[in-house]
Enzyme design. Sequence first.
Site, PDB file in Angstrom:
ATOM      1  N   HIS A  47       0.639  -1.225   0.021  1.00  0.00           N
ATOM      2  CA  HIS A  47      -0.089   0.060   0.039  1.00  0.00           C
ATOM      3  C   HIS A  47       0.896   1.359  -0.061  1.00  0.00           C
ATOM      4  CE1 HIS A  47       0.544   0.028   4.554  1.00  0.00           C
ATOM      5  NE2 HIS A  47       0.403   1.280   4.487  1.00  0.00           N
ATOM      6  N   ASP A  77       0.320  -7.766   1.744  1.00  0.00           N
ATOM      7  CA  ASP A  77       0.763  -6.332   1.775  1.00  0.00           C
ATOM      8  C   ASP A  77       2.222  -5.950   1.895  1.00  0.00           C
ATOM      9  OD1 ASP A  77       0.346  -3.443   2.004  1.00  0.00           O
ATOM     10  OD2 ASP A  77       0.075  -3.335   3.978  1.00  0.00           O
ATOM     11  N   SER A 156       4.538   2.700   7.873  1.00  0.00           N
ATOM     12  CA  SER A 156       4.243   1.593   7.139  1.00  0.00           C
ATOM     13  C   SER A 156       5.403   1.327   6.296  1.00  0.00           C
ATOM     14  CB  SER A 156       2.997   1.808   6.220  1.00  0.00           C
ATOM     15  OG  SER A 156       2.007   2.004   6.896  1.00  0.00           O
TER      16      SER A 156
END
Length: 304
Positions: A47, A77, A156
């Site tokens: 992402h 992910d 992230s």
Amino acid sequence: MALDAYSQIVSSVAAALTPKVASVRAGRGSGSAVLFTDDGFLLTNAHVVNGTSTGTVAFADGTSAGFTLVGADPLSDLAVIRANGPTPEPAELGDSDGLVVGQLVVAVGNPLGLAGSVTAGVVSALGRSLPARSGSAVRLIEDVIQTDAALNPGNSGGALADASAKVVGINTAVAGVGLGLAVPINSTTRGIVAALMRDGRVRRAYLGLVTTPAPLPPQVRERVGQSSALRVSEVVSGSPAAKAGLRVGDLVLTAARRPVSDAQALQRLMFADAIGRPLPITVLRNGALVDVITEPVELGPLTV
């Protein structure tokens, strides 16, 4: 002033990993990435790259370079990118299978654009499942690590490390205050990374189950010869699992006639060779053993 033992561990992990975790700019998105090879390959979240094929990475020593996307796997992910320029020494990938609840972990990343930020906490839980949704489609990120190390947007793709500075997870989400989630670094993840580096994609089989690990009652343990199973918390409508008759509340005991005691055991079966082939599953339902035959389909692309 001498540092206490806890501070010494955190500061040593920070010193070792901060130079190896890059800030990522990819289109309108940003995040972090962990350098894991000598020749410029970095591991981040799918992402973070968000469908873009190029961007820039910047390291703590001030060096920066463009990158190209090697491959992305939305189900885990995870994405691999490659820097087009000189990079520092790589981080060492560890093995999350050795983690225990309560163990110290350190998160290194670039939250809110603040490069080289470090937070510490503990492993709060293991074996979580994180649903990823795109419209009406539901996909699962399995075997997620839960930590109370503070994570914020920009973390992230950054590193979650153990006390020896080995990367045991890639930070992926903030589910609430004091509740961060990370993709584990284990044999399954290493296989995903290898496929991304080799083919640019991962062919995955799909059942349509959301599960959580669950202990079995003592009487059931003696009966089936295992101490835990996977409790079905959601069955996706129209999925292979739904067509086979699996239900919420079922306890998955075996798949492909192998014991299933954690999410990773089931996930290891969900690769290319399972697509379109009968997959026998045994569940415990209302005290009875129930056998079903599922037929996994190929997982379609997920918009991230």
